[in-house]
Design an enzyme around this catalytic site. Structure first.
Site, mmCIF file in Angstrom:
data_model
loop_
_atom_site.group_PDB
_atom_site.id
_atom_site.type_symbol
_atom_site.label_atom_id
_atom_site.label_comp_id
_atom_site.label_asym_id
_atom_site.label_seq_id
_atom_site.Cartn_x
_atom_site.Cartn_y
_atom_site.Cartn_z
ATOM 1 N N LYS A 11 0.849 -1.206 0.000
ATOM 2 C CA LYS A 11 0.000 0.000 0.000
ATOM 3 C C LYS A 11 0.884 1.256 0.000
ATOM 4 C CE LYS A 11 -3.728 -2.651 1.997
ATOM 5 N NZ LYS A 11 -4.942 -2.669 2.819
ATOM 6 N N HIS A 96 -8.474 -3.455 -6.170
ATOM 7 C CA HIS A 96 -8.465 -3.449 -4.706
ATOM 8 C C HIS A 96 -9.592 -2.556 -4.198
ATOM 9 C CE1 HIS A 96 -7.192 -2.967 -0.557
ATOM 10 N NE2 HIS A 96 -6.425 -4.036 -0.731
ATOM 11 N N GLU A 168 -11.453 -10.453 -0.841
ATOM 12 C CA GLU A 168 -11.230 -9.614 0.326
ATOM 13 C C GLU A 168 -12.554 -9.150 0.899
ATOM 14 O OE1 GLU A 168 -7.381 -7.091 -0.463
ATOM 15 O OE2 GLU A 168 -9.119 -6.278 -1.474
#
Length: 252
Positions: A11, A96, A168
């Site tokens: 990240k 993401h 996720e």
């Protein structure tokens, strides 16, 4: 036999110097003590070329955290898939939840990114997952199905073989909440079943599906023991070599 993978997503962390130091430490540790699974580190763009120069990519693959949805041109501040590839990277994370949420990345934008990544010879770690509200409304299956249909189910079977799926649960990212191993296995099995509907059982059996959502050394063994969980996409725990290695060692 599908590949087991532990991938780190750094990240927006680590100065160039700190990132290079971490990559060197991981490189030394894992070259000495070979891991039992594939390992990938996905770093900020500015780290890629420096790390690629010394990383033993037989042991640790290198990836970016994103790429542009345009090939090249007057897009100030963007980094294309071709540029990512030219650094020596082999992978890119796309879709993401943070990119979808904070930067308004739509299924259409992600579809373009995926096509450009594949065109430039990158393997894609494609993220899908539901919010807490969607989970509480029991909509997780339709959410992940829509995300796959919106951005990757347009691919040919041959192209889809370069996609790694990362499930996720958005409600478990950085919150300390983790899906139970049973919850995670249930949705991983569902994801594999819809890949099978689209591309056939063989492709589904060969697709690596990672779990990403507060996975750490303490819960990794239980998660990775499930038949449809093929590893993890790791956030915070990938920023310290011992923490990351603890998760990798769950495959031993």
């Amino acid at each position: 036999m599908r590949k087991k993978i532990v991938a780190g997503n750094w990240k927006m962390n680590m100065s160039l110097q700190d990132g290079v130091a971490l990559a060197k430490e991981l490189n030394e540790t894992l070259t000495t003590e070979k891991p039992n699974c594939g390992v990938v580190i996905c770093t900020p763009f500015i780290h890629l070329a420096s790390i690629a120069q010394f990383l033993n990519q037989d042991v640790i693959g290198l990836g970016a955290e994103n790429c542009a949805d345009k090939e090249k041109g007057a897009y100030t501040g963007e980094v294309s898939a071709e540029m990512v590839k030219s650094t020596g990277a082999q992978y890119v994370i796309l879709g993401h939840s943070e990119r979808r949420q904070y930067y308004n990345e739509t299924p259409e934008i992600l579809k373009e990114k995926v096509l450009l990544a594949l065109k430039n010879g990158l393997k894609v770690i494609f993220c899908i997952g539901e919010t807490l509200e969607e989970r509480e409304a029991n909509k997780q299956n339709e959410v992940v199905k829509a995300e796959l249909e919106g951005s990757v189910f347009n691919l040919s079977e041959e192209e889809f073989k370069n996609i790694i799926i990362a499930y996720e649960p958005i409600w478990a990212i950085g919150t300390g909440k983790t899906a139970t191993a049973e919850q995670a296995e249930e949705i991983h099995a569902y994801i594999r079943s819809i890949i099978a509907e689209k591309y056939g059982k063989q492709v589904a059996d060969d697709t690596t599906i990672l779990y990403g959502g507060s996975c750490k050394a303490s819960n990794a063994p239980e998660l990775f023991a499930k038949p449809d969980i093929d590893g993890g996409l790791i956030g915070g725990a990938s920023l310290k070599a011992p923490d990351f290695k603890g998760i990798i060692d769950a495959w031993k």
